[in-house]
Design a protein around this motif. Structure first.
Motif, PDB file in Angstrom:
ATOM      1  N   ASP A   6      28.510  -9.244 -21.921  1.00  0.00           N
ATOM      2  CA  ASP A   6      29.675 -10.113 -22.004  1.00  0.00           C
ATOM      3  C   ASP A   6      29.330 -11.550 -21.639  1.00  0.00           C
ATOM      4  O   ASP A   6      30.189 -12.436 -21.713  1.00  0.00           O
ATOM      5  N   ASP A  53      42.561  -7.474 -28.361  1.00  0.00           N
ATOM      6  CA  ASP A  53      42.848  -7.311 -26.930  1.00  0.00           C
ATOM      7  C   ASP A  53      41.612  -7.479 -26.054  1.00  0.00           C
ATOM      8  O   ASP A  53      41.728  -7.678 -24.841  1.00  0.00           O
ATOM      9  N   ASN A  54      40.415  -7.384 -26.654  1.00  0.00           N
ATOM     10  CA  ASN A  54      39.175  -7.553 -25.896  1.00  0.00           C
ATOM     11  C   ASN A  54      38.531  -8.910 -26.154  1.00  0.00           C
ATOM     12  O   ASN A  54      37.337  -9.099 -25.894  1.00  0.00           O
TER      13      ASN A  54
END
Length: 290
Positions: free
Chosen positions: A98, A257-258
């Motif tokens: 991430d 949503d991510n």
């Protein structure tokens, strides 16, 4: 007493193991495969006479036009004409974590400099990395992101260009979900031409802006800044003047949503010093999306 102590120890170990197993079941499973996608970008740009395709992050368009200008400037006695260009970027992108993304691919373009559109050809390749050097995560220090892209025009012949584009950006989120915040940053592009008679000086952009993401996952980002270009010369003659002028970029993205981008559109106006317009559509093609 030893038997009682041993029994209590067994019960404690068993309870701890059960609690740990239950906690592991409740924790969200981390994806085993990173996001993998083609970050397809299609751009249309207008370029005023006497300048190059400059602006935020469009190194493939800039590399193609710079190489074309270097090759054809001897046949353009009146300098660079006004141009229109369509470019398609196809970088294969892997979100390793991430915080870190790696990408690399090819770009193609077609250009009209007054005599009609040229054939659409592969005009450059690029590799790069984007990394969060620091993540805010609710703290006081903003997220610090560094993006570096190396672009080379093709074919590999006299007049080809190599450019290194670096962007350092600071993102200060105003809420825990990071749906709104402020941005500031700098972009620096250094370009070389494979010719002893030609040179392109660096291009630098200083900018500030902000973003807002609605509950529907539409996200708007705006950046405004100053762009400073040192000019370009060939055989002692200037074929692109230096300038320091404003630049504006507006982004509208549809996220999931991510926070994976599903669709995006970017509008840019760069005064070089006359206005140069660019419109970019981003339509990522996901092989894996977490």
């Amino acid at each position: 007493m030893r038997a009682v102590a041993l029994g209590l120890a067994c019960v404690t170990v068993s309870a701890s193991a059960a609690f740990s197993a239950e906690a592991d079941e409740d924790a969200p499973a981390k994806p085993t495969v990173p996001n993998i996608y083609l970050d397809l970008r299609t751009s249309y740009a207008t370029i005023p006479a006497g300048t190059l395709g400059l602006g935020f992050g469009n190194t493939s368009l800039s590399a193609a036009f710079q190489a074309l200008a270097a090759r054809r400037s001897t046949t353009l006695p009146n300098g660079l004409p006004a141009a229109k260009s369509i470019a398609v970027d196809l970088p294969l992108t892997v979100d390793v974590t991430d915080r870190v993304s790696l990408y690399g691919g090819v770009s193609g373009s077609t250009t009209d400099i007054g005599g009609g559109w040229s054939s659409f050809d592969i005009t450059s390749w690029n590799i790069g990395v984007q990394a969060d050097l620091h993540q805010q995560n609710g703290g006081k220090i903003p997220t610090i992101t560094l993006q570096s892209t190396l672009t080379q025009s093709v074919p590999n012949e006299q007049g080809m260009t190599n450019s290194l584009n670096n962007i350092l950006e600071f993102d200060y989120a105003l809420d825990e979900d990071e749906t709104r915040g402020w941005l500031t940053g700098v972009q620096h592009t250094y370009t070389t031409i494979a010719s002893p008679f030609a040179s392109i000086r660096p291009n630098t952009i200083l900018y500030a802006g902000g973003y807002y993401q609605w509950p529907s996952n539409w996200k708007f980002t705006g950046r405004v800044g100053m762009q400073s270009f040192g000019g370009a010369q060939l055989a002692g003659r200037t074929f692109a003047e230096s300038f320091t002028q404003p630049i504006l970029r507006l982004d509208l993205d549809r996220m999931d949503d991510n926070d994976n981008r599903l669709f995006g559109i970017t509008a840019q106006i760069a005064w070089t010093p006359k206005p140069s317009y660019q419109l970019t559509l981003r339509t990522p093609l996901y092989a894996v999306r977490n």
